[in-house]
Design a protein around this motif. Structure first.
Motif, PDB file in Angstrom:
ATOM      1  N   LYS A  64      44.702  28.394  41.925  1.00 41.10           N
ATOM      2  CA  LYS A  64      45.782  28.439  42.919  1.00 41.10           C
ATOM      3  C   LYS A  64      45.831  27.158  43.738  1.00 41.10           C
ATOM      4  O   LYS A  64      46.906  26.646  44.029  1.00 41.10           O
ATOM      5  N   ASP A 100      39.582  26.291  40.724  1.00 39.13           N
ATOM      6  CA  ASP A 100      40.415  27.105  41.597  1.00 39.13           C
ATOM      7  C   ASP A 100      41.854  26.883  41.141  1.00 39.13           C
ATOM      8  O   ASP A 100      42.450  25.835  41.403  1.00 39.13           O
ATOM      9  N   TYR A 143      39.613  37.400  40.003  1.00 41.44           N
ATOM     10  CA  TYR A 143      41.007  37.761  40.220  1.00 41.44           C
ATOM     11  C   TYR A 143      41.252  38.016  41.698  1.00 41.44           C
ATOM     12  O   TYR A 143      40.361  38.474  42.415  1.00 41.44           O
ATOM     13  N   ASP A 144      42.486  37.761  42.160  1.00 42.67           N
ATOM     14  CA  ASP A 144      42.821  38.009  43.560  1.00 42.67           C
ATOM     15  C   ASP A 144      43.219  39.480  43.740  1.00 42.67           C
ATOM     16  O   ASP A 144      43.148  40.279  42.808  1.00 42.67           O
ATOM     17  N   GLN A 194      44.578  24.342  42.745  1.00 46.57           N
ATOM     18  CA  GLN A 194      44.553  23.241  41.776  1.00 46.57           C
ATOM     19  C   GLN A 194      43.427  22.258  42.091  1.00 46.57           C
ATOM     20  O   GLN A 194      43.621  21.047  42.161  1.00 46.57           O
ATOM     21  N   ASP A 227      45.938  38.715  39.857  1.00 44.49           N
ATOM     22  CA  ASP A 227      46.212  37.447  39.184  1.00 44.49           C
ATOM     23  C   ASP A 227      44.931  36.627  39.056  1.00 44.49           C
ATOM     24  O   ASP A 227      44.093  36.631  39.965  1.00 44.49           O
ATOM     25  N   TRP A 267      42.518  33.849  39.479  1.00 45.67           N
ATOM     26  CA  TRP A 267      42.417  32.937  40.608  1.00 45.67           C
ATOM     27  C   TRP A 267      41.417  31.821  40.337  1.00 45.67           C
ATOM     28  O   TRP A 267      41.662  30.655  40.580  1.00 45.67           O
ATOM     29  N   ARG A 268      40.250  32.170  39.809  1.00 45.65           N
ATOM     30  CA  ARG A 268      39.187  31.192  39.631  1.00 45.65           C
ATOM     31  C   ARG A 268      38.498  31.425  38.289  1.00 45.65           C
ATOM     32  O   ARG A 268      38.288  32.556  37.876  1.00 45.65           O
TER      33      ARG A 268
END
Length: 78
Positions: free
Chosen positions: A40, A38, A6-7, A42, A11, A13-14
């Protein structure tokens, strides 16, 4: 096997996943392919695509004395 990262905002993220297999030629249960997505950016990364060839060499030919304390001292002097 899967993991999530999570970031700073919390959220997703990966996402990573590893597919396992029992290698019957060796007494080991190991990953055969690992994927990281990833979300975010894509993008994704896949490691272990073997195209019919073994992904890992479980017998690289090392000798036990290569991992001794004296071997570490010799390598440190180089």
């Amino acid at each position: 096997l899967a993991s999530e990262e999570y970031d700073r905002d919390g959220d997703l993220w990966r996402v990573s996943e590893a597919h396992n297999i029992s290698y019957y030629s060796e007494p080991v249960f190991w990953t055969t392919m690992e994927m990281t997505y990833d979300l975010k950016a894509q993008r994704y990364y896949i490691d272990g695509l073997d195209d019919g060839f073994p992904a890992y060499n479980f017998n690289p030919g090392f000798r036990g004395n290569q991992f001794s304390a004296s071997a570490a001292r010799r390598a440190a002097r180089r």
